[in-house]
Design a protein around this motif. Structure first.
Motif, PDB file in Angstrom:
ATOM      1  N   LEU A 141     -32.686 -14.652  38.483  1.00  0.00           N
ATOM      2  CA  LEU A 141     -32.424 -15.509  37.338  1.00  0.00           C
ATOM      3  C   LEU A 141     -33.680 -16.279  36.938  1.00  0.00           C
ATOM      4  O   LEU A 141     -33.979 -16.437  35.747  1.00  0.00           O
ATOM      5  N   LYS A 142     -34.423 -16.734  37.929  1.00  0.00           N
ATOM      6  CA  LYS A 142     -35.678 -17.431  37.645  1.00  0.00           C
ATOM      7  C   LYS A 142     -36.647 -16.514  36.901  1.00  0.00           C
ATOM      8  O   LYS A 142     -37.300 -16.928  35.930  1.00  0.00           O
ATOM      9  N   ALA A 143     -36.741 -15.264  37.336  1.00  0.00           N
ATOM     10  CA  ALA A 143     -37.631 -14.301  36.681  1.00  0.00           C
ATOM     11  C   ALA A 143     -37.196 -14.058  35.237  1.00  0.00           C
ATOM     12  O   ALA A 143     -38.036 -13.980  34.324  1.00  0.00           O
ATOM     13  N   LEU A 144     -35.896 -13.950  35.018  1.00  0.00           N
ATOM     14  CA  LEU A 144     -35.361 -13.732  33.673  1.00  0.00           C
ATOM     15  C   LEU A 144     -35.703 -14.909  32.762  1.00  0.00           C
ATOM     16  O   LEU A 144     -36.205 -14.724  31.646  1.00  0.00           O
ATOM     17  N   LEU A 145     -35.450 -16.125  33.231  1.00  0.00           N
ATOM     18  CA  LEU A 145     -35.705 -17.313  32.416  1.00  0.00           C
ATOM     19  C   LEU A 145     -37.194 -17.497  32.155  1.00  0.00           C
ATOM     20  O   LEU A 145     -37.589 -17.938  31.066  1.00  0.00           O
ATOM     21  N   THR A 146     -38.011 -17.162  33.139  1.00  0.00           N
ATOM     22  CA  THR A 146     -39.457 -17.284  32.973  1.00  0.00           C
ATOM     23  C   THR A 146     -39.953 -16.384  31.848  1.00  0.00           C
ATOM     24  O   THR A 146     -40.779 -16.777  31.024  1.00  0.00           O
ATOM     25  N   GLU A 147     -39.428 -15.159  31.796  1.00  0.00           N
ATOM     26  CA  GLU A 147     -39.823 -14.231  30.722  1.00  0.00           C
ATOM     27  C   GLU A 147     -39.304 -14.698  29.370  1.00  0.00           C
ATOM     28  O   GLU A 147     -39.977 -14.547  28.341  1.00  0.00           O
ATOM     29  N   LEU A 148     -38.111 -15.284  29.358  1.00  0.00           N
ATOM     30  CA  LEU A 148     -37.550 -15.765  28.100  1.00  0.00           C
ATOM     31  C   LEU A 148     -38.283 -16.997  27.588  1.00  0.00           C
ATOM     32  O   LEU A 148     -38.326 -17.246  26.373  1.00  0.00           O
ATOM     33  N   LEU A 149     -38.863 -17.765  28.501  1.00  0.00           N
ATOM     34  CA  LEU A 149     -39.636 -18.943  28.098  1.00  0.00           C
ATOM     35  C   LEU A 149     -40.901 -18.540  27.362  1.00  0.00           C
ATOM     36  O   LEU A 149     -41.315 -19.200  26.398  1.00  0.00           O
ATOM     37  N   ALA A 192     -34.944 -23.588  34.735  1.00  0.00           N
ATOM     38  CA  ALA A 192     -33.773 -23.715  33.870  1.00  0.00           C
ATOM     39  C   ALA A 192     -33.868 -24.966  33.005  1.00  0.00           C
ATOM     40  O   ALA A 192     -33.533 -24.946  31.813  1.00  0.00           O
ATOM     41  N   ILE A 193     -34.337 -26.052  33.597  1.00  0.00           N
ATOM     42  CA  ILE A 193     -34.493 -27.301  32.847  1.00  0.00           C
ATOM     43  C   ILE A 193     -35.566 -27.140  31.773  1.00  0.00           C
ATOM     44  O   ILE A 193     -35.392 -27.579  30.633  1.00  0.00           O
TER      45      ILE A 193
END
Length: 286
Positions: free
Chosen positions: A234-242, A203-204
């Protein structure tokens, strides 16, 4: 925040037009989370203060004036010396820490042992020793409101604040977010303490504010997903968005986490896919 909650439901539950009653309720709850955060610490502080005063009254002036028994004083010193080893403290620093703890304990319902454990945990998570007692004090308000263990709540609060690079002056804001997450979602402070670390670093890196992370967790848990599983998703979602795929990047159309926030990204994805679970799944390759 409704778009954030709905998109998360579509991504992880495979639902679109047929969102269940629980999901709809969660949407209404999360929609008000931003407004709720910032208004919690005041009422909680007032409630906690009243509780502390009532419990302190039971101690009695005589006991308060009695001081520490010799055995207790010895254990207290041993404990603070052990804390001092965490930051290679000098004799003067350890003595100053002892004074801070003793001064704070006068207005706390927690025992010296509980306070020392909380201070130990605060320093262990990266808090400067000079701020550790203040972190424990902020955590006690949250711990009392949530009826949870002071040491565990201190670990949670200090851990996420240090991860985000926040100062002790921000503790009330972070406490508000955590308390609101427990209120709006189906989670608890101990569950958050054991799970949040699994998503904070991502997230950071994605520049997603702590409040948005918790809004998503509240949405997922309110919809029936466990706290640990919510964090994993949520971690998986943010990782893909990164590092979005070409298809996902095209769908985002220049909308970014940094510039538009998690809610803005989710809103864009809802618009592009028309709220279709099938189309959303294609974008995320799962």
């Amino acid at each position: 925040m409704a778009s954030l909650q709905k998109t998360i439901e579509i991504l992880f539950s495979g639902t679109d037009a047929g969102l269940g009653r629980a999901a709809q309720n969660a949407g209404r709850q999360i929609e008000g989370l931003s407004q709720s955060v910032g208004s919690v610490t005041g009422p909680v502080s007032d409630w906690t203060k009243s509780l502390l005063q009532a419990e302190l009254a039971l101690v009695g002036a005589g006991a308060a004036m009695a001081g520490l028994a010799v055995t207790q004083a010895g254990k207290f010193r041993e404990s603070t010396v052990e804390i001092g080893t965490l930051f290679n403290g000098t004799a003067e620093q350890v003595e100053a820490l002892q004074d801070q703890i003793l001064e704070y304990s006068k207005n706390s319902t927690s025992s010296l042992d509980e306070i020392n454990k909380a201070v130990y945990q605060a320093i262990s998570t990266g808090t400067d020793w000079a701020d550790a007692v203040e972190y424990a004090a902020k955590a006690e308000v949250l711990a009392t409101a949530g009826r949870e263990d002071l040491s565990k709540v201190t670990t949670l609060l200090a851990g996420v604040m240090n991860a985000y690079g926040a100062s002790v002056e921000d503790a009330n804001d972070y406490s508000d977010v955590l308390f609101t997450t427990v209120q709006k979602g189906a989670t608890s402070l101990p569950e958050l303490a054991s799970s949040l670390a699994g998503v904070t670093s991502v997230a950071i890196a994605a520049k997603v504010p702590f409040a948005d992370v918790n809004a998503a967790i509240a949405a997922l848990t309110a919809g029936g997903t466990s706290t640990s599983e919510s964090v994993t998703k949520l971690k998986a979602l943010l990782t893909e968005l990164l590092k979005p795929s070409d298809e996902l990047a095209q769908a985002l159309g220049g909308v970014t986490l940094e510039g538009d926030g998690l809610d803005g990204v989710m809103r864009q994805l809802l618009d592009v896919t028309g709220g279709s679970a099938q189309e959303m799944t294609k974008l995320f390759g799962s």
